[in-house]
Design an enzyme around this catalytic site. Structure first.
Site, PDB file in Angstrom:
ATOM      1  N   ASP A   9       0.817  -1.210   0.000  1.00 16.06           N
ATOM      2  CA  ASP A   9       0.000   0.000   0.000  1.00 16.06           C
ATOM      3  C   ASP A   9       0.851   1.260   0.000  1.00 16.06           C
ATOM      4  O   ASP A   9       0.556   2.211  -0.699  1.00 16.06           O
ATOM      5  CB  ASP A   9      -0.926   0.019   1.217  1.00 16.06           C
TER       6      ASP A   9
ATOM      7  N   GLU B 286     -17.869   0.454   5.041  1.00 16.26           N
ATOM      8  CA  GLU B 286     -17.927  -1.001   5.233  1.00 16.26           C
ATOM      9  C   GLU B 286     -16.509  -1.529   5.350  1.00 16.26           C
ATOM     10  O   GLU B 286     -15.570  -0.920   4.831  1.00 16.26           O
ATOM     11  CB  GLU B 286     -18.635  -1.653   4.033  1.00 16.26           C
TER      12      GLU B 286
ATOM     13  N   LYS C 174     -13.052  -3.300   4.669  1.00 12.87           N
ATOM     14  CA  LYS C 174     -12.326  -3.730   3.479  1.00 12.87           C
ATOM     15  C   LYS C 174     -11.811  -5.129   3.773  1.00 12.87           C
ATOM     16  O   LYS C 174     -10.930  -5.322   4.603  1.00 12.87           O
ATOM     17  CB  LYS C 174     -11.174  -2.785   3.174  1.00 12.87           C
TER      18      LYS C 174
ATOM     19  N   ARG D 162      -9.852 -11.368 -10.625  1.00 13.79           N
ATOM     20  CA  ARG D 162      -9.613 -10.050 -11.180  1.00 13.79           C
ATOM     21  C   ARG D 162      -8.565 -10.053 -12.294  1.00 13.79           C
ATOM     22  O   ARG D 162      -8.684  -9.308 -13.260  1.00 13.79           O
ATOM     23  CB  ARG D 162      -9.178  -9.091 -10.076  1.00 13.79           C
TER      24      ARG D 162
ATOM     25  N   GLU E 217     -15.690 -10.327  -2.327  1.00  5.29           N
ATOM     26  CA  GLU E 217     -14.409 -10.820  -1.848  1.00  5.29           C
ATOM     27  C   GLU E 217     -14.523 -12.246  -1.332  1.00  5.29           C
ATOM     28  O   GLU E 217     -15.413 -12.557  -0.527  1.00  5.29           O
ATOM     29  CB  GLU E 217     -13.950  -9.894  -0.705  1.00  5.29           C
TER      30      GLU E 217
ATOM     31  N   CYS F  36      31.128  15.791  -2.936  1.00  3.58           N
ATOM     32  CA  CYS F  36      30.416  14.626  -3.454  1.00  3.58           C
ATOM     33  C   CYS F  36      31.238  13.367  -3.201  1.00  3.58           C
ATOM     34  O   CYS F  36      32.413  13.326  -3.573  1.00  3.58           O
ATOM     35  CB  CYS F  36      30.170  14.821  -4.946  1.00  3.58           C
TER      36      CYS F  36
HETATM   37  S1  IVH Z   1     -15.292  -1.863  -3.727  1.00  7.95           S
HETATM   38  C1  IVH Z   1     -14.989  -0.085  -7.936  1.00  7.95           C
HETATM   39  N1  IVH Z   1     -15.573  -2.818  -1.311  1.00  7.95           N
HETATM   40  O1  IVH Z   1     -10.232  -4.020  -2.299  1.00  7.95           O
HETATM   41  C2  IVH Z   1     -14.728  -0.432  -6.537  1.00  7.95           C
HETATM   42  N2  IVH Z   1     -13.621  -3.424  -2.528  1.00  7.95           N
HETATM   43  O2  IVH Z   1      -8.144  -2.199  -3.126  1.00  7.95           O
HETATM   44  C3  IVH Z   1     -14.647  -1.884  -6.296  1.00  7.95           C
HETATM   45  N3  IVH Z   1     -12.155  -4.956  -1.329  1.00  7.95           N
HETATM   46  O3  IVH Z   1     -10.351  -4.765  -5.688  1.00  7.95           O
HETATM   47  C4  IVH Z   1     -14.157  -2.246  -4.972  1.00  7.95           C
HETATM   48  N4  IVH Z   1     -13.367  -5.142   0.480  1.00  7.95           N
HETATM   49  O4  IVH Z   1     -10.783  -6.661  -3.979  1.00  7.95           O
HETATM   50  C5  IVH Z   1     -14.791  -2.772  -2.397  1.00  7.95           C
HETATM   51  N5  IVH Z   1     -15.971  -3.646   0.814  1.00  7.95           N
HETATM   52  C6  IVH Z   1     -15.208  -3.585  -0.267  1.00  7.95           C
HETATM   53  C7  IVH Z   1     -14.003  -4.293  -0.355  1.00  7.95           C
HETATM   54  C8  IVH Z   1     -13.230  -4.179  -1.503  1.00  7.95           C
HETATM   55  C9  IVH Z   1     -12.263  -5.524  -0.128  1.00  7.95           C
HETATM   56  C10 IVH Z   1     -11.019  -5.159  -2.235  1.00  7.95           C
HETATM   57  C11 IVH Z   1     -11.404  -5.469  -3.648  1.00  7.95           C
HETATM   58  C12 IVH Z   1     -10.795  -4.358  -4.456  1.00  7.95           C
HETATM   59  C13 IVH Z   1      -9.690  -3.922  -3.563  1.00  7.95           C
HETATM   60  C14 IVH Z   1      -9.270  -2.518  -3.832  1.00  7.95           C
END
Ligand code: IVH
Length: 700
Positions: free
Chosen positions: A47, A126, A128, A149, A186, A417
């Site tokens: 990240d 929500e 992640k 993906r 996921e 240098c």
């Molecule tokens: S929304 C267009 N919601 O995080 C947006 N992603 O770093 C689509 N992920 O590719 C993603 N939890 O694999 C979304 N609650 C959540 C998520 C989530 C995990 C993952 C997902 C995504 C990645 C992005």
């Protein structure tokens, strides 16, 4: 890992080098993660690498690479599974690492949509989920395909395996689902199942998984479906794409439908009407993190209204309407053993801390950046001290503070240098302030700088000469055969002139590889405009700016004539205005071009180079949109959309957006309050449109 300077202190040259390095690190990490399920970076490291890459691109948009990781999601599908093209790209999310980032995110959305203060911007929050994303295609309510993906556009068809998951309905319940829809979510493994699986694997003498996410990915992407079936995997649905008909007006309504259709949805999903509410939800989820029973690595915020999501759209790999607020990364304490100096392409001297190796967030760290001498003074750090380090907001670990004085000697930045011995000074800027960076004054005399510049010239984003990389540049430079870019194209003659044996007789070369190298060089005797310009390594004129100039001028000759005229005419000249009038190009770039042109040795280099190579004309953008390739200027107040939204749309349609009107302007879109630009356009006979006429032209 090597040097890491705070993004705000990076010079363009350093930024370009850093973007190259990050692209390589991220590509490697993606391949390891997606193709081997064996990550080489921790999530936090990954990240911070992506985040740093984005931060640098935000500060230096012109340096954005063609192979920028921000345009790419994941890696390509591995062999073994059939390829599955997604009906709409599977995108990724930008990250927020602080409350301020979240405030900025909300602010950006408000500005883009032109919301006034009284209007509520409702967002969902929500967890992640830390698993792997999966896209499920349903036709007439029946599961047709499950795809990973992959690179975001094409993934792997894992339908047979997905069918073994209890959380994935083969038939949608209820009735009101669209005929066609891709449901996304996921796949993850719970802590309990992960522990049990690893215990079983260990018992059987097999390799265990590093974490639940790898276990989930490794289990889903099994060529033997029986194995997947034996692994307990779960699925949360949280997104969708390519629906044949609308089925909800808000994100929360859509997700509630998912539950009706038979999916698991995350019970912690909430809505928030203010940034404070959003952060409160984040803290609440963070607090529950340890007891959830599955891994999460942050909180995802999404604009709740779907019509607003639609308008906000996407920027390269991520939606404008969503962001992932990540949980903080880890810290560790270790001994700083030594401070070394690195010399960059522009001669900047960067102090680097050599550390007693220590594990931070699962990875061994042995270097950390110290940025510059002021930072060392601020930290009061000396070799021998015990320091706290962190990997956050920055791919390279940073020294945060001294935990314990080691009693060592105070460290002083050298004023020469370490590579060439020239004086190393801190430049004084216009305001009389000393630059934080100390630079070697050796210029091309300094081998470190000369080598870095040549490396840039031959690099993938510039001339892209196969077979000449860091090693060869170093070697040719040491042998005195390549001192400037044009020498590469005269390599054989230069070797002869230095009285050296032909290349094929050099150690490590041989007939075939020497021929290959000369072929590769000859293959680049014709180069595209943008690559050539980028390759010159002019400050502030990186990949994106080069591309913008190429698109604007199309041919090298008129471009360079404009630079020459701007150098003669100064900042007030028409030519200078033309160089700065392109949307996305700043004064700094035009100034740097003029400065470059003013140096006799640069002019000599350029004409020598142009004797060797031909610069190809840029092809005019082709697209079926009515404004493709046209230069558009927006002025006055726009009433239907914000300026940002208007520009984003024009760019998406292949138009070039410029900030100033000239004879090259094709269309001026003038809202109320338009002044001098409108007058100028009228005097030049440029077509002018009202905002409504503009929308009519581009189709609503
Ligand atoms: S929304 C267009 N919601 O995080 C947006 N992603 O770093 C689509 N992920 O590719 C993603 N939890 O694999 C979304 N609650 C959540 C998520 C989530 C995990 C993952 C997902 C995504 C990645 C992005």
């Amino acid at each position: 890992m090597s040097e890491a300077t705070p993004v705000e202190d990076l010079t363009p040259d350093e930024a370009a080098a850093e973007l190259a390095r990050l692209a390589a690190i991220i590509a490697e990490a993606d391949a390891a993660y997606y193709q081997e399920d064996a990550p080489v970076l921790t999530d936090a490291e990954y990240d911070v690498a992506r985040q740093r890459n984005l931060a640098i691109e935000a500060r230096f948009p012109e340096l954005k690479r063609e192979d920028s990781p921000s345009d790419r999601v994941g890696a390509v599908a591995q062999d073994g599974f059939a390829k599955a093209t997604h009906a709409a790209p599977m995108l990724s999310l930008d990250n927020a690492f602080s409350d301020e980032d979240v405030t900025e995110f909300a602010g950006r959305i408000r500005r883009f949509l032109g919301l006034d203060e009284s209007e509520t911007l409702e967002l969902t929050a929500e967890p992640k989920i830390d698993g792997l994303s999966l896209s499920l295609t349903y036709e007439k309510g029946k599961l047709k395909r499950a795809a990973t993906r992959g690179n975001g556009l094409v993934g792997e068809d894992v339908t047979a395996n997905a069918l073994t998951l209890n959380d994935i309905p083969t038939k949608l319940a209820g009735k009101d689902w669209p005929d066609f829809i891709e449901i996304r979510g996921e796949v993850y493994m719970s802590h309990a199942d992960f522990a049990a699986l690893n215990a079983r694997e260990d018992q059987a003498g097999r390799k265990t998984f590093a974490n639940p996410r790898n276990a989930a990915a490794g289990s889903l992407r099994q060529l033997d479906t029986e194995i997947t079936k034996s692994r307990p995997l779960n699925f949360f649905a949280y997104a969708w794409a390519a629906e044949s008909a609308p089925f909800a007006e808000t994100q929360s309504e859509a997700v509630a439908k998912f539950a009706e259709w038979g999916f698991q949805i995350n019970p912690l999903m909430a809505t928030a009407a203010t940034v404070d509410d959003l952060i409160a939800t984040y803290r609440n989820i963070e607090q529950k993190r340890a007891t959830l029973g599955y891994d999460i690595d942050g909180v995802v915020y999404k604009v709740n209204r779907l019509d607003w999501q639609q308008r906000l759209g996407f920027v390269s790999r991520a939606p404008r309407w969503a962001i992932a607020h990540k949980f903080p990364a880890e810290k560790a304490t270790t001994t700083l053993e030594e401070i070394d100096i690195q010399v960059g392409r522009t001669g900047s001297l960067t102090p680097v801390a050599r550390l007693m190796p220590v594990t931070v967030g699962g990875v061994v760290v042995s270097n950390a950046t110290l940025h510059n001498e002021d930072e060392i003074a601020r930290l009061g750090v000396k070799p021998g001290d015990t320091v706290e380090i962190q990997r956050a907001g920055d791919v390279i670990p940073q020294v945060l503070r001294v935990v314990q004085d080691g009693g060592g000697k105070v460290w002083a930045m050298p004023d020469t240098c370490p590579v060439c011995g020239s004086a190393a000074v801190r430049e004084i800027d216009d305001k009389g302030e000393a630059d934080v960076r100390r630079r070697c004054t050796g210029g091309l005399v300094c081998p470190a700088q000369a080598v870095e510049r040549l490396k840039h010239f031959v690099s993938r984003k510039a001339l892209d000469i196969d077979g000449i990389g860091a090693k060869q540049v170093q070697l040719f430079q040491e042998k005195g055969v390549v001192k400037a870019p044009q020498d590469i194209f005269r390599l054989a003659a230069r070797i002869e002139a230095e009285g050296l044996p032909p290349l094929e007789e050099w150690e490590g070369f041989g007939k075939a590889s020497a021929k290959k190298l000369f072929d590769a060089i000859n293959a680049r005797r014709t180069v595209p405009f943008a690559r050539f310009l980028n390759g010159l390594g002019i400050r502030h004129v990186g990949q994106t700016t080069s591309q913008l100039y190429a698109r604007h001028f199309l041919n090298w000759a008129p471009f360079w004539e404009t630079v020459v005229r701007a150098a003669e005419g100064g900042q007030e000249s028409e030519a200078f205005a033309e160089l700065t009038g392109i949307d996305g190009v700043g004064k700094a770039a035009a100034g740097a071009l003029v400065d470059f042109e003013a140096e006799p040795h640069n002019r000599d280099m350029l004409s020598a180079l142009l004797e060797e190579i031909t610069v190809e004309a840029e092809e005019a953008a082709s697209s079926d949109s009515p404004v493709a390739g046209k230069t558009i200027v927006f002025t006055g107040t726009l009433e239907r959309v914000t300026r940002d939204e208007a520009k984003a749309r024009a760019n998406a349609l292949g138009a070039k957006v410029s900030g100033s009107v000239s004879a090259k302007t094709d269309i001026l879109v003038a809202g109320p309050g338009a002044g001098s630009k409108l007058k100028k356009a009228e005097s030049l006979g440029v077509q002018t449109l009202t905002e409504d006429e503009w929308f009519e032209l581009i189709g609503g």
